[in-house]
Design an enzyme around this catalytic site. Sequence first.
Site, PDB file in Angstrom:
ATOM      1  N   GLU A  28      -5.830  -8.834   0.941  1.00  0.00           N
ATOM      2  CA  GLU A  28      -6.538  -8.413   2.151  1.00  0.00           C
ATOM      3  C   GLU A  28      -8.003  -8.218   1.813  1.00  0.00           C
ATOM      4  O   GLU A  28      -8.333  -7.692   0.738  1.00  0.00           O
ATOM      5  CB  GLU A  28      -5.984  -7.094   2.728  1.00  0.00           C
ATOM      6  CG  GLU A  28      -4.612  -7.208   3.336  1.00  0.00           C
ATOM      7  CD  GLU A  28      -4.096  -5.910   3.958  1.00  0.00           C
ATOM      8  OE1 GLU A  28      -4.908  -5.104   4.446  1.00  0.00           O
ATOM      9  OE2 GLU A  28      -2.871  -5.714   3.947  1.00  0.00           O
ATOM     10  N   GLU A  46       0.803  -1.222   0.000  1.00  0.00           N
ATOM     11  CA  GLU A  46       0.000   0.000   0.000  1.00  0.00           C
ATOM     12  C   GLU A  46       0.839   1.276   0.000  1.00  0.00           C
ATOM     13  O   GLU A  46       0.700   2.147   0.874  1.00  0.00           O
ATOM     14  CB  GLU A  46      -0.953  -0.009   1.192  1.00  0.00           C
ATOM     15  CG  GLU A  46      -1.953  -1.139   1.124  1.00  0.00           C
ATOM     16  CD  GLU A  46      -3.101  -0.996   2.129  1.00  0.00           C
ATOM     17  OE1 GLU A  46      -2.994  -0.159   3.025  1.00  0.00           O
ATOM     18  OE2 GLU A  46      -4.091  -1.733   1.985  1.00  0.00           O
TER      19      GLU A  46
HETATM   20  C1  BGP Z   1      -4.472  -2.168   5.312  1.00  0.00           C
HETATM   21  C2  BGP Z   1      -3.122  -2.580   5.832  1.00  0.00           C
HETATM   22  C3  BGP Z   1      -3.143  -3.576   6.934  1.00  0.00           C
HETATM   23  C4  BGP Z   1      -4.297  -3.453   7.895  1.00  0.00           C
HETATM   24  C5  BGP Z   1      -5.625  -3.152   7.195  1.00  0.00           C
HETATM   25  C6  BGP Z   1      -6.723  -2.759   8.132  1.00  0.00           C
HETATM   26  O1  BGP Z   1      -4.411  -0.824   4.926  1.00  0.00           O
HETATM   27  O2  BGP Z   1      -2.343  -3.128   4.792  1.00  0.00           O
HETATM   28  O3  BGP Z   1      -1.896  -3.536   7.573  1.00  0.00           O
HETATM   29  O4  BGP Z   1      -4.005  -2.653   8.951  1.00  0.00           O
HETATM   30  O5  BGP Z   1      -5.519  -2.158   6.222  1.00  0.00           O
HETATM   31  O6  BGP Z   1      -6.571  -1.416   8.519  1.00  0.00           O
HETATM   32  P1  BGP Z   1      -6.764  -0.966  10.003  1.00  0.00           P
HETATM   33  O7  BGP Z   1      -5.772  -1.746  10.790  1.00  0.00           O
HETATM   34  O8  BGP Z   1      -6.504   0.498  10.032  1.00  0.00           O
HETATM   35  O9  BGP Z   1      -8.155  -1.302  10.366  1.00  0.00           O
END
Ligand code: BGP
Length: 475
Positions: free
Chosen positions: A376, A168
């Site tokens: 994800e 990201e």
């Molecule tokens: C993405 C990231 C992850 C994870 C996820 C959820 O942006 O790659 O590392 O954190 O989002 O986000 P958050 O933890 O802010 O809920």
Amino acid sequence: MDYKNIEGFPQGFMWGASTSAFQIEGAWDKDGKGESTADRRSSSHVHQADTKIAMDHYHRYKEDIALMRELGMKSYRFSIAWTRIYPNGNDAKPNEAGLKFYSDLIDELLRNNIEPIVTIYHFDYPESLVSQYDGWVSRRSIDDFVRYAKTLFEHYGSRVKYWLPINEQMVMAIQPDLLGIREENPELLDKKRHQANHHMFLAIAKTIKLLREMVPSAKIGPAVSYITALPESMKAEDTLAAEDVNNIVSFSLMDIHYHGEYPKYYLKYLAERDWMPVMLDEDAEILKGARPDFLAVNWYCTMGAKYAPNRVDQKRVDDGNVQPAKTGMIEPGIYEIIKNPFTDYNPWGWNVDPVGLRLALQRLKQRYNLPVMITENGYGDYDTLVDGKIHDDKRVHYLRAHIEQMKLAINDGVEIFSYNPWSFIDVLSSSNGIEKRYGLVYIERTDSDVMELKRIKKDSYHYYQKVIASNGEIL
Ligand code: BGP
């Protein structure tokens, strides 16, 4: 389009799950590990769990992999902490203990027939490189990243087939504290974050070319935060605004990797705001010819967008959270992010809109026609332990609905070869500590109390186990 006959998931489909190093490992300074931007950032969130112990995966990885095996996972997407390999980011020699940890982890996965999918760098940049030369803002960062990647390819290249260079990148450019960029002057901050972004593009292109030379059989693709914005109304200007969000936040990055050059709309976007990074003549050559093998997409939700006129009293607004486009965010003259009244939301304002995933996947097919892995996709919630169990019905619903749409996207012709929901075990959220949980496996701890860190299978674990066993036939 509805189908009368739906074909199933292909044989060999890689059902997996995801995590990242700083969000689960703990042992933040053990065995020679250096400090990362993620360590520093997490310790500044005073009422939240930090990276010091996290989920203690560093010491319990065998127990965690046993749970992966029992779940039936075919792949596991995790990240390597750069600061375990090079504590200062660019030390003369790599840290043997760090190399050994990931070597053992990879071997343990392979012994259990789980394909490792490795993110080289996921939000945890070496703090020392920030002190040495302002990190990604400096051109020196490119060579240090490529050298680190080279070390990984040398040590793990014969065992790891799938590589994701930077997680990201665009989110980090939008939230530059993730990169360790600490700059008070807002104009300078904007310049720096876009300069850093340009250096990451170059670093990824060089890394792709290097992997092709060193391990020709390996595959590599960028891990992208993929946003799907939907227009508020039938007004063409709202549709255009939604497309602008999609282009600026997600497709610009994929366009640069795919075509090996910046698209005109993105150059204009940068130039009009005076955010154009310094580019050298050689950069065009570096970017060319580094087309990825696949796209790795992190996809969670949709968002509404409408046109936002460019008024003098309007400023760019965001709420400092990691998700790049939150309700209320405005880019004057382009878009305003609005709440979608047709969908449910989780307690943190991320909506549940599974058909959006099918749409998003179709768009990737039309625009790039590359194979896709989902790295994800998941539902963040407060989970409560009741009589030793977690009944996470909303997460089960989320997974079922998204897997159904992924199946339809396969029927639409999208080549999807792996699904890795976020997250395997509960992780530290990037901005919300441990109270925002995503895991299939519950970790018994709170933000203030580390407790026993017991691993408890949630209902979603048992649900996903059946999905995997039936190769997506039983949903
Ligand atoms: C993405 C990231 C992850 C994870 C996820 C959820 O942006 O790659 O590392 O954190 O989002 O986000 P958050 O933890 O802010 O809920």
